[in-house]
Design a protein around this motif. Structure first.
Motif, PDB file in Angstrom:
ATOM      1  N   ASP A 173     104.331  37.289 -26.477  1.00  0.00           N
ATOM      2  CA  ASP A 173     105.778  37.401 -26.303  1.00  0.00           C
ATOM      3  C   ASP A 173     106.326  38.482 -27.230  1.00  0.00           C
ATOM      4  O   ASP A 173     105.945  38.573 -28.399  1.00  0.00           O
ATOM      5  CB  ASP A 173     106.473  36.080 -26.656  1.00  0.00           C
ATOM      6  N   SER A 174     107.197  39.292 -26.676  1.00  0.00           N
ATOM      7  CA  SER A 174     108.058  40.134 -27.493  1.00  0.00           C
ATOM      8  C   SER A 174     109.443  39.491 -27.415  1.00  0.00           C
ATOM      9  O   SER A 174     109.605  38.438 -26.786  1.00  0.00           O
ATOM     10  CB  SER A 174     108.063  41.566 -26.969  1.00  0.00           C
ATOM     11  N   ASP A 190     119.201  27.972 -30.726  1.00  0.00           N
ATOM     12  CA  ASP A 190     119.552  28.110 -32.130  1.00  0.00           C
ATOM     13  C   ASP A 190     118.826  29.262 -32.824  1.00  0.00           C
ATOM     14  O   ASP A 190     118.505  29.214 -34.005  1.00  0.00           O
ATOM     15  CB  ASP A 190     119.279  26.810 -32.887  1.00  0.00           C
ATOM     16  N   THR A 191     118.546  30.304 -32.076  1.00  0.00           N
ATOM     17  CA  THR A 191     117.949  31.498 -32.650  1.00  0.00           C
ATOM     18  C   THR A 191     118.562  32.707 -31.950  1.00  0.00           C
ATOM     19  O   THR A 191     119.138  32.591 -30.860  1.00  0.00           O
ATOM     20  CB  THR A 191     116.423  31.516 -32.476  1.00  0.00           C
ATOM     21  N   TYR A 192     118.455  33.860 -32.573  1.00  0.00           N
ATOM     22  CA  TYR A 192     118.925  35.099 -31.944  1.00  0.00           C
ATOM     23  C   TYR A 192     117.865  35.703 -31.025  1.00  0.00           C
ATOM     24  O   TYR A 192     118.109  36.722 -30.384  1.00  0.00           O
ATOM     25  CB  TYR A 192     119.293  36.133 -33.015  1.00  0.00           C
ATOM     26  N   LEU A 193     116.698  35.094 -30.956  1.00  0.00           N
ATOM     27  CA  LEU A 193     115.571  35.700 -30.258  1.00  0.00           C
ATOM     28  C   LEU A 193     115.374  35.109 -28.873  1.00  0.00           C
ATOM     29  O   LEU A 193     115.220  33.903 -28.711  1.00  0.00           O
ATOM     30  CB  LEU A 193     114.290  35.513 -31.076  1.00  0.00           C
ATOM     31  N   GLN A 194     115.358  35.974 -27.875  1.00  0.00           N
ATOM     32  CA  GLN A 194     115.030  35.581 -26.503  1.00  0.00           C
ATOM     33  C   GLN A 194     113.600  36.024 -26.203  1.00  0.00           C
ATOM     34  O   GLN A 194     113.310  37.227 -26.170  1.00  0.00           O
ATOM     35  CB  GLN A 194     115.969  36.235 -25.484  1.00  0.00           C
ATOM     36  N   PRO A 195     112.674  35.101 -25.997  1.00  0.00           N
ATOM     37  CA  PRO A 195     111.285  35.489 -25.708  1.00  0.00           C
ATOM     38  C   PRO A 195     111.192  36.294 -24.412  1.00  0.00           C
ATOM     39  O   PRO A 195     111.824  35.961 -23.408  1.00  0.00           O
ATOM     40  CB  PRO A 195     110.561  34.149 -25.569  1.00  0.00           C
ATOM     41  N   VAL A 196     110.395  37.344 -24.460  1.00  0.00           N
ATOM     42  CA  VAL A 196     110.120  38.170 -23.290  1.00  0.00           C
ATOM     43  C   VAL A 196     108.602  38.195 -23.099  1.00  0.00           C
ATOM     44  O   VAL A 196     107.889  38.890 -23.828  1.00  0.00           O
ATOM     45  CB  VAL A 196     110.655  39.604 -23.478  1.00  0.00           C
ATOM     46  N   PRO A 197     108.074  37.413 -22.146  1.00  0.00           N
ATOM     47  CA  PRO A 197     106.620  37.387 -21.938  1.00  0.00           C
ATOM     48  C   PRO A 197     106.108  38.759 -21.510  1.00  0.00           C
ATOM     49  O   PRO A 197     106.553  39.318 -20.511  1.00  0.00           O
ATOM     50  CB  PRO A 197     106.443  36.362 -20.814  1.00  0.00           C
ATOM     51  N   MET A 198     105.182  39.287 -22.303  1.00  0.00           N
ATOM     52  CA  MET A 198     104.693  40.637 -22.044  1.00  0.00           C
ATOM     53  C   MET A 198     103.183  40.667 -22.060  1.00  0.00           C
ATOM     54  O   MET A 198     102.519  39.814 -22.648  1.00  0.00           O
ATOM     55  CB  MET A 198     105.258  41.616 -23.088  1.00  0.00           C
ATOM     56  N   VAL A 199     102.651  41.669 -21.393  1.00  0.00           N
ATOM     57  CA  VAL A 199     101.220  41.925 -21.414  1.00  0.00           C
ATOM     58  C   VAL A 199     101.029  43.386 -21.799  1.00  0.00           C
ATOM     59  O   VAL A 199     101.767  44.263 -21.348  1.00  0.00           O
ATOM     60  CB  VAL A 199     100.559  41.610 -20.059  1.00  0.00           C
ATOM     61  N   SER A 200     100.067  43.626 -22.649  1.00  0.00           N
ATOM     62  CA  SER A 200      99.786  44.978 -23.114  1.00  0.00           C
ATOM     63  C   SER A 200      98.465  45.443 -22.509  1.00  0.00           C
ATOM     64  O   SER A 200      97.418  44.826 -22.730  1.00  0.00           O
ATOM     65  CB  SER A 200      99.696  44.989 -24.645  1.00  0.00           C
ATOM     66  N   TYR A 201      98.528  46.501 -21.715  1.00  0.00           N
ATOM     67  CA  TYR A 201      97.336  47.067 -21.087  1.00  0.00           C
ATOM     68  C   TYR A 201      96.896  48.301 -21.875  1.00  0.00           C
ATOM     69  O   TYR A 201      97.691  49.222 -22.085  1.00  0.00           O
ATOM     70  CB  TYR A 201      97.625  47.488 -19.648  1.00  0.00           C
ATOM     71  N   THR A 202      95.653  48.339 -22.285  1.00  0.00           N
ATOM     72  CA  THR A 202      95.135  49.490 -23.009  1.00  0.00           C
ATOM     73  C   THR A 202      93.940  50.058 -22.258  1.00  0.00           C
ATOM     74  O   THR A 202      92.879  49.408 -22.160  1.00  0.00           O
ATOM     75  CB  THR A 202      94.714  49.112 -24.443  1.00  0.00           C
ATOM     76  N   ALA A 203      94.114  51.243 -21.719  1.00  0.00           N
ATOM     77  CA  ALA A 203      93.036  51.908 -20.985  1.00  0.00           C
ATOM     78  C   ALA A 203      92.145  52.658 -21.967  1.00  0.00           C
ATOM     79  O   ALA A 203      92.615  53.228 -22.953  1.00  0.00           O
ATOM     80  CB  ALA A 203      93.614  52.876 -19.957  1.00  0.00           C
ATOM     81  N   SER A 204      90.874  52.648 -21.700  1.00  0.00           N
ATOM     82  CA  SER A 204      89.928  53.380 -22.540  1.00  0.00           C
ATOM     83  C   SER A 204      90.209  54.874 -22.504  1.00  0.00           C
ATOM     84  O   SER A 204      90.616  55.426 -21.472  1.00  0.00           O
ATOM     85  CB  SER A 204      88.504  53.121 -22.050  1.00  0.00           C
ATOM     86  N   GLU A 205      89.988  55.502 -23.651  1.00  0.00           N
ATOM     87  CA  GLU A 205      90.121  56.965 -23.710  1.00  0.00           C
ATOM     88  C   GLU A 205      88.934  57.633 -23.008  1.00  0.00           C
ATOM     89  O   GLU A 205      89.024  58.799 -22.627  1.00  0.00           O
ATOM     90  CB  GLU A 205      90.190  57.415 -25.168  1.00  0.00           C
ATOM     91  N   ALA A 206      87.847  56.906 -22.866  1.00  0.00           N
ATOM     92  CA  ALA A 206      86.652  57.453 -22.217  1.00  0.00           C
ATOM     93  C   ALA A 206      86.766  57.226 -20.717  1.00  0.00           C
ATOM     94  O   ALA A 206      86.269  56.234 -20.175  1.00  0.00           O
ATOM     95  CB  ALA A 206      85.403  56.790 -22.772  1.00  0.00           C
ATOM     96  N   GLY A 265     106.962  52.303 -36.561  1.00  0.00           N
ATOM     97  CA  GLY A 265     107.312  52.784 -35.231  1.00  0.00           C
ATOM     98  C   GLY A 265     107.799  51.730 -34.267  1.00  0.00           C
ATOM     99  O   GLY A 265     108.008  52.006 -33.084  1.00  0.00           O
ATOM    100  N   ARG A 266     107.955  50.484 -34.733  1.00  0.00           N
ATOM    101  CA  ARG A 266     108.609  49.399 -33.976  1.00  0.00           C
ATOM    102  C   ARG A 266     108.031  49.176 -32.572  1.00  0.00           C
ATOM    103  O   ARG A 266     108.762  48.968 -31.617  1.00  0.00           O
ATOM    104  CB  ARG A 266     110.123  49.642 -33.880  1.00  0.00           C
ATOM    105  N   ALA A 267     106.734  49.195 -32.447  1.00  0.00           N
ATOM    106  CA  ALA A 267     106.142  48.876 -31.138  1.00  0.00           C
ATOM    107  C   ALA A 267     106.235  47.376 -30.891  1.00  0.00           C
ATOM    108  O   ALA A 267     106.072  46.575 -31.816  1.00  0.00           O
ATOM    109  CB  ALA A 267     104.691  49.328 -31.084  1.00  0.00           C
ATOM    110  N   PRO A 268     106.493  46.959 -29.653  1.00  0.00           N
ATOM    111  CA  PRO A 268     106.539  45.525 -29.345  1.00  0.00           C
ATOM    112  C   PRO A 268     105.233  44.819 -29.683  1.00  0.00           C
ATOM    113  O   PRO A 268     104.151  45.398 -29.569  1.00  0.00           O
ATOM    114  CB  PRO A 268     106.807  45.508 -27.835  1.00  0.00           C
ATOM    115  N   THR A 269     105.353  43.574 -30.114  1.00  0.00           N
ATOM    116  CA  THR A 269     104.250  42.663 -30.434  1.00  0.00           C
ATOM    117  C   THR A 269     103.412  43.119 -31.628  1.00  0.00           C
ATOM    118  O   THR A 269     102.251  42.753 -31.750  1.00  0.00           O
ATOM    119  CB  THR A 269     103.329  42.399 -29.210  1.00  0.00           C
TER     120      THR A 269
END
Length: 557
Positions: A304-305, A92-108, A62-66
């Motif tokens: 980073d993504s 010398d790479t095709y990749l540009q770093p994108v600093p990311m943060v992943s927030y995960t809220a509790s289901e409860a 499903g190609r999710a970032p990180t």
């Protein structure tokens, strides 16, 4: 997050069947060519199809970032650009770093609005974009702020004379023009940026609010509650901001179902429907005299993504760049689901990513034969589009090539899997002079350019091209159409749409071997010819008068 169009473009027409395999029930398929030819180039359908199938396979998760799926995707795209001989662009790479943060809220989550207990996912979806361990809100006043719009140019301010500190805004989706398309309010049925969820959260932050909750309504949102539930739960990626910018953001944000909102307003002594009518007529804010208690834990993870960026240098004006964009990311895996839990994202947007690969291959092949372009072409497979255009926003703010040297942007976000069409859809048609290049190329296919059938969905503001439009770069999102080429194609389209119903941002958006991709190849040819023409002249398209972006780069007339 995108019926955006019969364009298939954001695939909101799209759809669902329970199985997740290449096999699907029989669909009548019109005769399709193996390739689509324009000038001296020939798009390879088998290769295009193979790219879609690979990128949307279960292996890519499903190609999710990180995630592992990102690593596989980056390797695949980098290898493809390297094989074409395109230039690397970042150390010398095709990749540009994108600093990311992943927030995960509790289901409860413990959520009480006006004393009514709300069930997470079923009634409401909330999250936070702060690294504070979670949210613990007690007795926060709830304020209805209509559409949550502060637009001086429309003499409209739903926050007039309000102090929102410590309060939670309850907001209608879309903008006032949707309810009264016959009026001169905003842009009628066509959504303005004020109708986008991202604007509403941004404005609530600017107003100093504690939180913001959008009332979901399927018609003005242009997608059902299931899309909110699937897209707004689980890990939510965002860019890493400065502490000052982070502190200014609302503490909690999310969506509430229409039924739950009506119950909330009834508890406050109001009927929501009449208030919605008032909100469409004029700016409104109303203290509901009710409070919210919201409590849930949340974790933040930093990584980073990457955007994948590759360039085909021009000759005479190599410093001037025309961009092709397509987001490689999708939603990933939902571990809470039984059975099929992979959001393969074949249409959205393995197909668009495969599209820029095929266009890049053709331009690269032409250059090797001595038919290169005067201007440079840069191909950007962006990350984090599904989480709020993150990769394109980051590139626009941190461009590898200067924005003032960026001539135009052609964006692919889902392609036409419903066969050839007699017309050609330009989302938000009437924005910029760049559209003239598309119109001319479509004429060569005996197709008539039209705008999308559902402008209320705000398609122009919902994909990566918008990150560049906000900076004044003419950017287009186009493809597909609503009128099938012939009766056989019409029958196929009807059957395939029925098969794909409900698959936008759902696990059934997987590759189908019986897709008729001749319409997609037809659209790739339009983009190819438009870019070729623009790359070989000195024109700098601008935005027309009446466009929100005219002042940034005005059209010549």
């Amino acid at each position: 997050m995108k019926q955006l169009l019969s364009l298939c473009a954001l695939a909101l027409l799209s759809a669902c069947s329970p199985q997740n395999s290449d096999k699907s029930e029989s669909v009548p398929t019109p005769t399709a060519t193996k390739s689509e030819t324009t000038s001296a180039i020939s798009f390879d359908e088998a290769r295009f199809r193979s790219d879609i199938k690979t990128l949307s396979s279960d292996e890519f998760e499903g190609r999710a970032p990180t995630t592992k799926g990102e690593k596989l995707t980056l390797d695949y795209l980098s290898a493809a650009f390297k094989e074409m001989g395109l230039d690397t662009t970042y150390q010398d790479t095709y990749l540009q770093p994108v600093p990311m943060v992943s927030y995960t809220a509790s289901e409860a989550q413990k959520i009480s609005l006006a004393g009514i207990s709300m069930n997470y996912r079923k009634d409401i979806v909330l999250s936070t974009r702060h690294d504070k361990g979670g949210v613990d809100i007690k007795d926060a006043p709830l304020v209805f702020v209509g559409y949550g719009v502060n637009a001086p140019e429309y003499q409209w301010n739903d926050y007039q004379d309000l102090d929102m500190k410590g309060k939670i805004a309850v907001i209608l989706v879309n903008d006032p023009g949707f309810a009264h398309p016959e009026s001169d309010k905003f842009n009628g049925k066509a959504m303005t940026y004020y109708g986008r969820w991202s604007y509403k959260f941004e404005e609530a932050s600017r107003q100093g609010a504690l939180g913001a909750i959008i009332i979901h309504d399927t018609a003005p949102a242009s997608y059902p509650w299931a899309v909110v539930e699937n897209s707004w739960t689980g890990a939510q990626q965002d860019l890493v901001f400065s502490q000052e910018m982070q502190d200014a953001r609302i503490d909690v944000e999310g969506w509430i179902t229409m039924d739950s909102a009506k119950a909330l307003f009834k508890k406050a002594g109001f009927e929501l429907d009449p208030l919605m009518a008032r909100a469409a007529d004029s700016a409104i804010n109303l203290d509901l005299n009710q409070t919210a208690d919201i409590s849930f834990s949340s974790k933040a993870e930093y990584a980073d993504s990457y955007n994948v960026v590759a360039t085909l240098p021009g000759s005479d004006a190599s410093q001037e760049h025309i961009l092709f964009t397509a987001h490689w990311d999708h939603i990933g895996i939902d571990e809470t689901k039984d059975g099929d839990n992979i959001y393969n994202g074949a249409l959205d947007n393995a197909s668009g990513t495969a599209g820029i690969l095929e266009i890049a291959r053709q331009f690269a092949a032409q250059a090797k034969q001595g038919n290169g372009l005067k201007r440079s072409l840069t191909f950007i497979a962006t990350t984090g589009e599904e989480q709020g255009l993150l990769g394109s926003r980051y590139y626009a703010a941190n461009p590898i090539y200067p924005i003032d040297k960026t001539v135009a942007v052609f964006n692919l976000d889902s392609t036409n899997v419903y066969g050839k069409t007699q017309d050609y859809t330009i989302v938000g048609k009437g924005q910029s002079e760049l559209e003239a290049y598309l119109i001319e190329a479509a004429k060569g296919q005996n197709r008539t350019a039209t705008r999308e059938r559902n402008p209320a969905s705000g398609g122009f503001f919902r994909s990566d091209h918008f990150s560049f439009a906000k900076l004044g770069v003419p950017a287009v999102f186009a493809g597909g159409g609503s009128v099938p080429l012939d009766e056989a194609t019409a029958q196929y389209k009807e059957a395939m749409q029925a098969q794909m119903k409900g698959c936008y941002h759902n696990v059934c958006d997987h590759y189908r071997a019986d897709w008729d991709l001749s319409g997609a190849l037809q659209d790739l040819a339009v983009y190819y010819q438009a870019a070729q023409a623009l790359a070989n002249n000195q024109d700098w398209p601008g935005y027309y008068k009446g466009s929100e972006f005219n002042s940034l780069r005005p059209a010549k007339d």
